[in-house]
Design an enzyme around this catalytic site. Structure first.
Site, PDB file in Angstrom:
ATOM      1  N   LYS A  44      52.403   1.574  42.868  1.00  0.00           N
ATOM      2  CA  LYS A  44      52.374   0.529  43.234  1.00  0.00           C
ATOM      3  C   LYS A  44      52.324  -0.071  44.140  1.00  0.00           C
ATOM      4  O   LYS A  44      51.716  -1.594  44.501  1.00  0.00           O
ATOM      5  CB  LYS A  44      54.196   0.319  42.644  1.00  0.00           C
ATOM      6  CG  LYS A  44      54.302  -1.324  42.954  1.00  0.00           C
ATOM      7  CD  LYS A  44      55.559  -1.954  42.527  1.00  0.00           C
ATOM      8  CE  LYS A  44      56.551  -1.820  43.352  1.00  0.00           C
ATOM      9  NZ  LYS A  44      56.475  -2.131  44.290  1.00  0.00           N
ATOM     10  N   ASN A  45      53.173   0.336  45.401  1.00  0.00           N
ATOM     11  CA  ASN A  45      52.383   0.161  46.363  1.00  0.00           C
ATOM     12  C   ASN A  45      51.111   0.372  47.391  1.00  0.00           C
ATOM     13  O   ASN A  45      51.225   0.168  48.421  1.00  0.00           O
ATOM     14  CB  ASN A  45      53.703   0.889  47.553  1.00  0.00           C
ATOM     15  CG  ASN A  45      55.325   0.212  47.365  1.00  0.00           C
ATOM     16  OD1 ASN A  45      55.432  -0.902  46.408  1.00  0.00           O
ATOM     17  ND2 ASN A  45      55.761   0.234  47.881  1.00  0.00           N
ATOM     18  N   CYS A  95      63.001  -8.125  45.788  1.00  0.00           N
ATOM     19  CA  CYS A  95      64.098  -7.371  45.007  1.00  0.00           C
ATOM     20  C   CYS A  95      65.163  -8.070  46.759  1.00  0.00           C
ATOM     21  O   CYS A  95      64.710  -8.760  47.966  1.00  0.00           O
ATOM     22  CB  CYS A  95      63.695  -6.057  46.187  1.00  0.00           C
ATOM     23  SG  CYS A  95      63.241  -5.247  44.257  1.00  0.00           S
ATOM     24  N   ARG A 131      64.882 -10.191  54.949  1.00  0.00           N
ATOM     25  CA  ARG A 131      63.239  -9.983  54.608  1.00  0.00           C
ATOM     26  C   ARG A 131      62.270 -10.892  55.336  1.00  0.00           C
ATOM     27  O   ARG A 131      61.267 -11.922  54.415  1.00  0.00           O
ATOM     28  CB  ARG A 131      62.520  -9.441  53.081  1.00  0.00           C
ATOM     29  CG  ARG A 131      63.569  -7.915  52.825  1.00  0.00           C
ATOM     30  CD  ARG A 131      63.254  -7.851  51.795  1.00  0.00           C
ATOM     31  NE  ARG A 131      61.751  -7.055  51.371  1.00  0.00           N
ATOM     32  CZ  ARG A 131      61.248  -6.821  50.198  1.00  0.00           C
ATOM     33  NH1 ARG A 131      61.842  -6.362  48.844  1.00  0.00           N
ATOM     34  NH2 ARG A 131      60.572  -5.774  50.216  1.00  0.00           N
ATOM     35  N   SER A 178      55.528  -2.649  60.221  1.00  0.00           N
ATOM     36  CA  SER A 178      55.710  -3.167  58.719  1.00  0.00           C
ATOM     37  C   SER A 178      54.866  -2.865  58.230  1.00  0.00           C
ATOM     38  O   SER A 178      53.685  -3.002  57.872  1.00  0.00           O
ATOM     39  CB  SER A 178      56.315  -4.992  59.206  1.00  0.00           C
ATOM     40  OG  SER A 178      56.027  -5.524  57.547  1.00  0.00           O
ATOM     41  N   ASP A 226      62.889   3.347  49.708  1.00  0.00           N
ATOM     42  CA  ASP A 226      62.730   3.548  48.515  1.00  0.00           C
ATOM     43  C   ASP A 226      62.952   4.820  47.370  1.00  0.00           C
ATOM     44  O   ASP A 226      63.714   4.643  46.394  1.00  0.00           O
ATOM     45  CB  ASP A 226      61.549   3.180  47.928  1.00  0.00           C
ATOM     46  CG  ASP A 226      61.041   1.774  48.909  1.00  0.00           C
ATOM     47  OD1 ASP A 226      61.687   1.468  49.306  1.00  0.00           O
ATOM     48  OD2 ASP A 226      59.817   1.358  48.175  1.00  0.00           O
ATOM     49  N   ILE A 241      66.632   0.347  57.768  1.00  0.00           N
ATOM     50  CA  ILE A 241      64.962   0.042  57.216  1.00  0.00           C
ATOM     51  C   ILE A 241      65.688  -1.739  56.641  1.00  0.00           C
ATOM     52  O   ILE A 241      65.274  -2.933  57.339  1.00  0.00           O
ATOM     53  CB  ILE A 241      64.335  -0.179  56.808  1.00  0.00           C
ATOM     54  CG1 ILE A 241      63.843   1.756  56.183  1.00  0.00           C
ATOM     55  CG2 ILE A 241      62.729  -0.126  56.047  1.00  0.00           C
ATOM     56  CD1 ILE A 241      62.916   1.804  57.777  1.00  0.00           C
ATOM     57  N   ARG A 254      59.053  -3.412  36.920  1.00  0.00           N
ATOM     58  CA  ARG A 254      58.309  -3.348  37.813  1.00  0.00           C
ATOM     59  C   ARG A 254      57.871  -2.492  38.157  1.00  0.00           C
ATOM     60  O   ARG A 254      56.817  -2.306  39.082  1.00  0.00           O
ATOM     61  CB  ARG A 254      59.157  -4.236  38.678  1.00  0.00           C
ATOM     62  CG  ARG A 254      59.509  -5.874  38.804  1.00  0.00           C
ATOM     63  CD  ARG A 254      59.935  -6.376  39.675  1.00  0.00           C
ATOM     64  NE  ARG A 254      59.579  -6.317  40.549  1.00  0.00           N
ATOM     65  CZ  ARG A 254      60.239  -5.999  42.124  1.00  0.00           C
ATOM     66  NH1 ARG A 254      61.744  -6.598  42.531  1.00  0.00           N
ATOM     67  NH2 ARG A 254      59.475  -5.819  42.970  1.00  0.00           N
TER      68      ARG A 254
HETATM   69  C1  UD1 Z   1      57.348  -2.234  51.421  1.00  0.00           C
HETATM   70  C2  UD1 Z   1      57.269  -1.256  50.287  1.00  0.00           C
HETATM   71  C3  UD1 Z   1      58.778  -1.346  49.957  1.00  0.00           C
HETATM   72  C4  UD1 Z   1      59.476  -0.630  51.319  1.00  0.00           C
HETATM   73  C5  UD1 Z   1      59.076  -0.975  52.063  1.00  0.00           C
HETATM   74  C6  UD1 Z   1      59.758  -0.730  53.447  1.00  0.00           C
HETATM   75  C7  UD1 Z   1      55.560  -2.912  49.215  1.00  0.00           C
HETATM   76  C8  UD1 Z   1      54.634  -3.684  48.067  1.00  0.00           C
HETATM   77  N1  UD1 Z   1      56.794  -2.356  49.832  1.00  0.00           N
HETATM   78  O1  UD1 Z   1      57.920  -3.176  51.289  1.00  0.00           O
HETATM   79  O2  UD1 Z   1      58.541  -0.755  48.416  1.00  0.00           O
HETATM   80  O3  UD1 Z   1      60.266  -0.315  50.599  1.00  0.00           O
HETATM   81  O4  UD1 Z   1      57.373  -1.125  52.767  1.00  0.00           O
HETATM   82  O5  UD1 Z   1      59.294   1.168  53.241  1.00  0.00           O
HETATM   83  O6  UD1 Z   1      54.559  -1.554  49.638  1.00  0.00           O
HETATM   84  N2  UD1 Z   1      60.554  -7.502  58.550  1.00  0.00           N
HETATM   85  C9  UD1 Z   1      60.418  -8.282  59.420  1.00  0.00           C
HETATM   86  N3  UD1 Z   1      60.053  -9.401  59.237  1.00  0.00           N
HETATM   87  C10 UD1 Z   1      58.573  -9.019  59.257  1.00  0.00           C
HETATM   88  C11 UD1 Z   1      58.479  -8.216  58.015  1.00  0.00           C
HETATM   89  C12 UD1 Z   1      59.564  -7.162  57.749  1.00  0.00           C
HETATM   90  O7  UD1 Z   1      61.836  -8.432  60.384  1.00  0.00           O
HETATM   91  O8  UD1 Z   1      57.676  -9.917  58.806  1.00  0.00           O
HETATM   92  C13 UD1 Z   1      61.543  -6.682  58.791  1.00  0.00           C
HETATM   93  C14 UD1 Z   1      62.094  -5.890  56.713  1.00  0.00           C
HETATM   94  O9  UD1 Z   1      62.911  -7.210  57.069  1.00  0.00           O
HETATM   95  C15 UD1 Z   1      62.472  -4.787  57.375  1.00  0.00           C
HETATM   96  C16 UD1 Z   1      61.641  -3.731  58.037  1.00  0.00           C
HETATM   97  O10 UD1 Z   1      60.526  -5.473  58.849  1.00  0.00           O
HETATM   98  O11 UD1 Z   1      63.565  -4.788  57.469  1.00  0.00           O
HETATM   99  C17 UD1 Z   1      60.620  -3.295  56.838  1.00  0.00           C
HETATM  100  O12 UD1 Z   1      60.112  -3.962  56.054  1.00  0.00           O
HETATM  101  P1  UD1 Z   1      58.276  -4.197  55.241  1.00  0.00           P
HETATM  102  O13 UD1 Z   1      57.601  -2.923  55.576  1.00  0.00           O
HETATM  103  O14 UD1 Z   1      57.962  -4.922  56.149  1.00  0.00           O
HETATM  104  O15 UD1 Z   1      58.681  -3.774  53.578  1.00  0.00           O
HETATM  105  P2  UD1 Z   1      57.835  -4.447  52.866  1.00  0.00           P
HETATM  106  O16 UD1 Z   1      56.178  -4.722  53.085  1.00  0.00           O
HETATM  107  O17 UD1 Z   1      58.185  -5.714  52.622  1.00  0.00           O
END
Ligand code: UD1
Length: 430
Positions: A22-23, A126, A131, A174, A317, A339, A409
């Site tokens: 999915k990701n 979620c 986030r 991220s 995850d 995370i 999902r």
């Molecule tokens: C992706 C995955 C999710 C997984 C996560 C971490 C997909 C669709 N989703 O989510 O399943 O749990 O990676 O491996 O691929 N953050 C900030 N500012 C930002 C963006 C992120 O502070 O602008 C923080 C988030 O709140 C979190 C951390 O960075 O604490 C990591 O998040 P991120 O790697 O961005 O997760 P996703 O890409 O949303």
């Protein structure tokens, strides 16, 4: 609303085909916005999040044709989908669509790179922490974008002449922001260097697909990714990589119930850390020609401590599923979540099944118990909900999981895959 009824106690034996990730599928689908040619993706899983993104892409003008042929060789149910975005008809991603899934926010990168502007609603997804999107905005600003937040929407505009390559260091890793900056930089003028980039296999999969589309990218899978911008991208054909979270989830299910299952079509290299952890907990895991074989004999489950980290560390995850497993271990283990700050919602539901877990900040202490007992429980997010299913498989009696739309999902045909291995799992529609 559908629920899932599990009658626990059976070992799992047989073969589980692992779906496309999915990701990986989500950012790959979004990459179709970068070209007016056809992008064909194979092995796309049939999931609610994928269907939602198809609607969002359709809204931007992507013509979508789905080939539903079942791939007999791998027994996968995943599909081949053709995406053609001759012109972007709408650069707005509205709240009604984006609020349902956080990753849909990622269209901001390709829309900005190709059309020079985008208006994208702040995301939903979620409820596992605040986030924010600051890293997305900072990295796009580094490419020259002007950004304004107005009425729940992010408005971005490229400078005259388009985005400009830049050197940018993410203050925090991220996955999503790396995907977006990578996509946007493919069409920027000049060279972009992304430092402290996410190294997840899904980043490498996206980069491979973009390279097949004509992008000039090196270093994906390391902390530094370099992109030489090109003026346009072409179509390509790309196969979505196997889902490492689905792989790890079923491996943990077998570790939990005992048994012998082959996870077909997956690769150990996608989740070395989690597999090593499972071995310490007592599972035997071997690579075979068709995938991975997971066996656990009568021996108990050993307690193991984990800390979630960006790839190649233990994935957040799989944290909830691992906690379910540890709830049956022969001692005390600790799970530290680094995370997301609010990813322990499964704890109180696992407790309803008899798990003994106490929380202190970002750390959970799990005291293994000899048996869990079935109970009604509620799914709270995607990965948490599958941890309840795993626990239910090993619990005595009946576990009824409600709010299973979370499961839909991210887990393709979960009941069918488990049932074929001897579990008693059925969907109940009210
Ligand atoms: C992706 C995955 C999710 C997984 C996560 C971490 C997909 C669709 N989703 O989510 O399943 O749990 O990676 O491996 O691929 N953050 C900030 N500012 C930002 C963006 C992120 O502070 O602008 C923080 C988030 O709140 C979190 C951390 O960075 O604490 C990591 O998040 P991120 O790697 O961005 O997760 P996703 O890409 O949303």
């Amino acid at each position: 609303m559908d629920r899932i009824r599990i009658t626990g106690g059976n070992e799992l034996r047989g073969t589980i085909p692992i779906s496309g990730a999915k990701n990986a599928a989500l950012p790959l689908m979004i990459a179709s916005l970068l070209t007016s040619d056809t992008l064909t993706l194979e092995n796309v899983p049939h999931l609610a999040d994928v269907e939602q993104l198809l609607r969002i892409l359709g809204n931007h003008g992507v013509d979508i044709s789905v080939n539903g042929r079942r791939e007999s060789q791998t027994e996968s149910y995943s599909r081949t989908i053709h995406f053609t975005c001759r012109t972007i008809v709408d650069t707005t991603a509205p709240y009604e669509l984006v609020s349902k899934m956080r990753a849909s926010f990622w269209v901001i990168g390709p829309l900005l790179a190709r059309e020079g502007r985008a208006r994208v609603s702040l995301p939903g997804g979620c409820a596992i922490g605040t986030r924010p999107v600051d890293l997305f905005l900072e990295s796009l600003a580094a490419l020259g974008a002007e950004i304004e937040i107005d009425g729940g929407y992010v408005n971005v505009a490229a400078p005259k002449g388009g985005l400009v390559g830049a050197h940018y260091t993410f203050p925090k890793v991220s996955v999503g922001a790396t995907h977006v900056m990578l996509m946007a930089a493919t069409l920027a003028k000049g060279t972009t260097v992304i430092e402290n980039a996410a190294r997840e296999p899904e980043i490498v999969d996206l980069a491979d697909c973009l390279i097949a589309m004509g992008a000039k990218i090196s270093g994906a899978g390391t902390k530094t990714i370099t992109i030489e911008g090109v003026s346009s991208l072409s179509g390509a054909r790309h196969r979505v990589l196997p889902d490492r979270i689905e792989t790890g989830t079923y491996a943990m299910a077998v570790a939990m119930t005992g048994g012998d299952v082959t996870l077909q079509g997956t690769q150990a290299s996608l989740l070395d850390n989690a597999l090593d952890t499972l071995r310490l907990a007592g599972a035997e895991i071997t690579e075979t020609e068709s995938g991975l074989r997971v066996v656990r004999n009568g021996n108990g489950i050993q307690p193991v401590d984990i800390v979630t980290e960006p790839f190649p560390g233990f994935p957040t995850d799989l944290q909830a599923q691992f906690m379910a497993l540890m709830s049956r271990s022969s001692g005390v283990s600790h799970v530290t979540e680094t995370i997301f700050e609010n990813r322990f919602m499964h704890v109180q539901e696992l407790a309803r099944l008899g798990a003994r877990i106490s929380l202190s900040g970002q750390m959970a202490r799990i005291e293994g118990v000899p048996r869990l007992k079935g109970a009604p429980v509620m799914a709270t997010d995607l990965r948490a909900s599958v941890s309840l299913v795993i626990a239910g498989l090993a619990a005595e009696g009946e576990t009824m999981v409600s709010r299973v739309y979370h499961l839909d999902r991210g887990f393709e045909r979960l009941e069918e895959k488990l049932t074929r291995c001897g579990a008693i799992v059925e969907r109940v529609s009210d």
